[in-house]
Design an enzyme around this catalytic site. Sequence first.
Site, PDB file in Angstrom:
ATOM      1  N   SER A  64       0.927  -1.109   0.001  1.00 15.99           N
ATOM      2  CA  SER A  64      -0.126   0.010  -0.124  1.00 15.99           C
ATOM      3  C   SER A  64       0.812   1.046  -0.049  1.00 15.99           C
ATOM      4  O   SER A  64       1.884   1.376   0.539  1.00 15.99           O
ATOM      5  CB  SER A  64      -0.825   0.211   1.198  1.00 15.99           C
TER       6      SER A  64
HETATM    7  N1  SAH Z   1      -1.000  -4.666   4.268  1.00 11.92           N
HETATM    8  C1  SAH Z   1      -0.467  -5.011   2.970  1.00 11.92           C
HETATM    9  C2  SAH Z   1      -1.381  -4.593   1.721  1.00 11.92           C
HETATM   10  C3  SAH Z   1      -1.306  -5.908   0.589  1.00 11.92           C
HETATM   11  S1  SAH Z   1      -2.624  -5.410  -0.633  1.00 11.92           S
HETATM   12  C4  SAH Z   1       0.969  -4.470   2.856  1.00 11.92           C
HETATM   13  O1  SAH Z   1       1.362  -3.561   3.689  1.00 11.92           O
HETATM   14  O2  SAH Z   1       1.461  -4.697   2.248  1.00 11.92           O
HETATM   15  C5  SAH Z   1      -3.870  -6.335   0.196  1.00 11.92           C
HETATM   16  C6  SAH Z   1      -3.698  -8.008   0.540  1.00 11.92           C
HETATM   17  O3  SAH Z   1      -4.889  -8.521   0.953  1.00 11.92           O
HETATM   18  C7  SAH Z   1      -3.170  -9.001  -0.686  1.00 11.92           C
HETATM   19  O4  SAH Z   1      -1.985  -9.489  -0.168  1.00 11.92           O
HETATM   20  C8  SAH Z   1      -4.156  -9.877  -0.871  1.00 11.92           C
HETATM   21  O5  SAH Z   1      -3.798 -11.141  -1.175  1.00 11.92           O
HETATM   22  C9  SAH Z   1      -4.824  -9.808   0.468  1.00 11.92           C
HETATM   23  N2  SAH Z   1      -6.197 -10.266   0.696  1.00 11.92           N
HETATM   24  C10 SAH Z   1      -7.275 -10.158  -0.490  1.00 11.92           C
HETATM   25  N3  SAH Z   1      -8.468 -10.570   0.081  1.00 11.92           N
HETATM   26  C11 SAH Z   1      -8.167 -11.304   1.227  1.00 11.92           C
HETATM   27  C12 SAH Z   1      -8.994 -12.124   1.982  1.00 11.92           C
HETATM   28  N4  SAH Z   1     -10.201 -12.375   1.899  1.00 11.92           N
HETATM   29  N5  SAH Z   1      -8.160 -12.386   3.147  1.00 11.92           N
HETATM   30  C13 SAH Z   1      -6.837 -12.193   3.450  1.00 11.92           C
HETATM   31  N6  SAH Z   1      -6.385 -11.636   2.665  1.00 11.92           N
HETATM   32  C14 SAH Z   1      -6.842 -11.007   1.789  1.00 11.92           C
END
Ligand code: SAH
Length: 213
Positions: A64
């Site tokens: 993010s």
């Molecule tokens: N907090 C992360 C943001 C990653 S983007 C960072 O700081 O890098 C969002 C993430 O949510 C992705 O890795 C994606 O695979 C995950 N995601 C999407 N749907 C999800 C779900 N139902 N349960 C858990 N993770 C999920």
Amino acid sequence: MKDTFKHKGLRQQLVNVLKAKGITDANVLNAIGKIPRHLFMDSGFLDHAYQDKAFPIAADQTISQPYTVAFQSELLQVKKGDKILEIGTGSGYQTAVLCELGAKVFSIERQQELFKKTSKFLPKLGYRAKKLIFGDGYKGLVDEAPFESIIVTAGAPFVPKPLLSQLKMGGRLVIPVGDDVQTMTMFTRKGQKEFSQEEFGEFRFVPLLEDKN
Ligand code: SAH
């Protein structure tokens, strides 16, 4: 895994950018000033690590934008020892911010590749979440509930009921809600079935997908 004076300087500049954009929580700014974001990214993007931008990570996901991480972290008003559930571990950057803030962090990731990678990586940097889980964040984490706060770091088409019911009284759920564009929304638990709701403008996230992969 190197963290140099150059990286530290770039990080301080990023902190100044976040202040200029309206982030005021000193603990959050301090965490971002400390965490080597460049180590959370693939080597091809190292030069971009301290720009206020989202970047691709493994499995078609993104780390993010720092402003978004700071904004959501500020809304959580983390106190030391708070039990926090994060949905979407991804690169682990937001997890590291929550650890720096002194929270006991539980974090769920649905992509096995990312779950494995980040589970190995975070302890190397000294960030020990209470538990990283490979699973579906739509369900929350009933075994560890209730939580002081829950943060969702993917765009949710709707608000999953289990997340609301796993909040402590007075607890907060910070979740971007919407399909193509999401509205940052905060629910505060006021009673068994009562929640107040506040909205904080538009953001763009990768989608919260059901099930695991
Ligand atoms: N907090 C992360 C943001 C990653 S983007 C960072 O700081 O890098 C969002 C993430 O949510 C992705 O890795 C994606 O695979 C995950 N995601 C999407 N749907 C999800 C779900 N139902 N349960 C858990 N993770 C999920």
